[in-house]
Design an enzyme around this catalytic site. Structure first.
Site: not given
Length: 203
Positions: A87, A123
Site C-alpha cells: 500500500n 488482508e
C-alpha cells in the site's frame, strides 16, 4: 330466465378468471420479494471487494457445531505478506487488486457446503473446512500458497506479484470454534516470522 343463464355463466367465468389472475399476480409478487430478500441477504454477508463472506457471516456461524476425530473441522488463517509495504509503495488501488486476486482464488478452492471463506479483517482471511485431516489441509495450504504466486497485479505502470503466509489448526479435541480460530491464528503468527510459509498448530 333462460336468457339470463349465459350472462350468469359469463359473470361466473369472468370472476373465476379474475381470481385466477389475481392469485398468479400474488405468487409472482411473492417470488419477486423472496428473490429480492435473497439478494439483499447475500449482499449483507458478502465482502464487496473480495467477494468472499464478511466477518458478519462468521459471527452468525461461530456457534455451529464442529466435527472432531480423524476427519475433523479445520481452520486455515491466511495473511498477505508485506501488505502495508504494498500500500505504501504502490498505493491502495494496487493493494485492493491483490486482495481481489486472493478472493478469486479462495472462491476457486472452496467447493461444497462443508467449507467457506471469510475476510477476517484487512488482508487476513479465514477458511473453514468441515471434514479434513492434517495431510489434506496442509496440502491445500501449500497448493494455495503456490497458486497465489502465479498472479501478477497490473495497474497503470505497476506489475506486482505477491506472497501469503498460512496458519492451520484442526479440531482434534473438543475445543470451541473460537479456540480453533485462535490456534490457527497462533500458527499464522509463527508462519509470518519467515513469510511465504505454512505453519501447523502443534502444542
Amino acid at each position: 330466465f333462460f336468457i339470463a343463464i349465459p350472462t350468469i355463466v359469463g359473470i361466473a367465468i369472468a370472476g373465476s378468471w379474475f381470481n385466477f389472475m389475481r392469485r398468479i399476480s400474488a405468487v409472482r409478487l411473492e417470488m419477486e420479494v423472496s428473490k429480492l430478500n435473497s439478494v439483499l441477504e447475500d449482499k449483507a454477508y458478502i465482502d464487496e471487494l473480495t467477494k468472499v463472506y464478511n466477518r458478519r457471516y462468521l459471527t452468525e456461524n461461530i456457534d455451529a457445531p464442529l466435527t472432531y476425530g480423524v476427519n475433523c473441522s479445520s481452520v486455515m488463517m491466511i495473511d498477505l505478506d508485506h501488505f502495508k509495504q504494498i500500500n505504501d509503495n504502490y498505493g491502495h488501488q494496487v493493494g485492493d487488486k491483490c486482495l481481489e486476486k486472493i478472493g478469486t482464488e479462495l472462491n476457486n478452492i472452496i467447493k461444497g457446503k462443508d467449507s467457506y471463506c471469510v475476510r477476517y479483517g484487512g488482508e487476513e482471511f479465514l477458511i473453514y473446512f468441515d471434514k479434513t485431516n492434517k495431510h489434506e489441509i496442509l496440502n491445500k495450504a501449500y497448493e494455495f500458497k503456490e497458486k497465489v504466486k502465479e498472479h501478477v497485479v497490473t495497474l497503470d505502470k505497476v506489475s506486482l506479484s505477491f506472497k501469503i503466509s498460512i496458519g492451520v489448526a484442526l479440531a482434534e479435541d473438543n475445543i470451541t470454534y473460537n479456540n480453533l480460530i485462535n490456534r490457527a491464528d497462533t500458527a499464522l503468527y509463527k508462519a509470518k516470522v519467515d513469510r511465504d510459509s505454512v505453519c501447523y498448530y502443534d502444542e
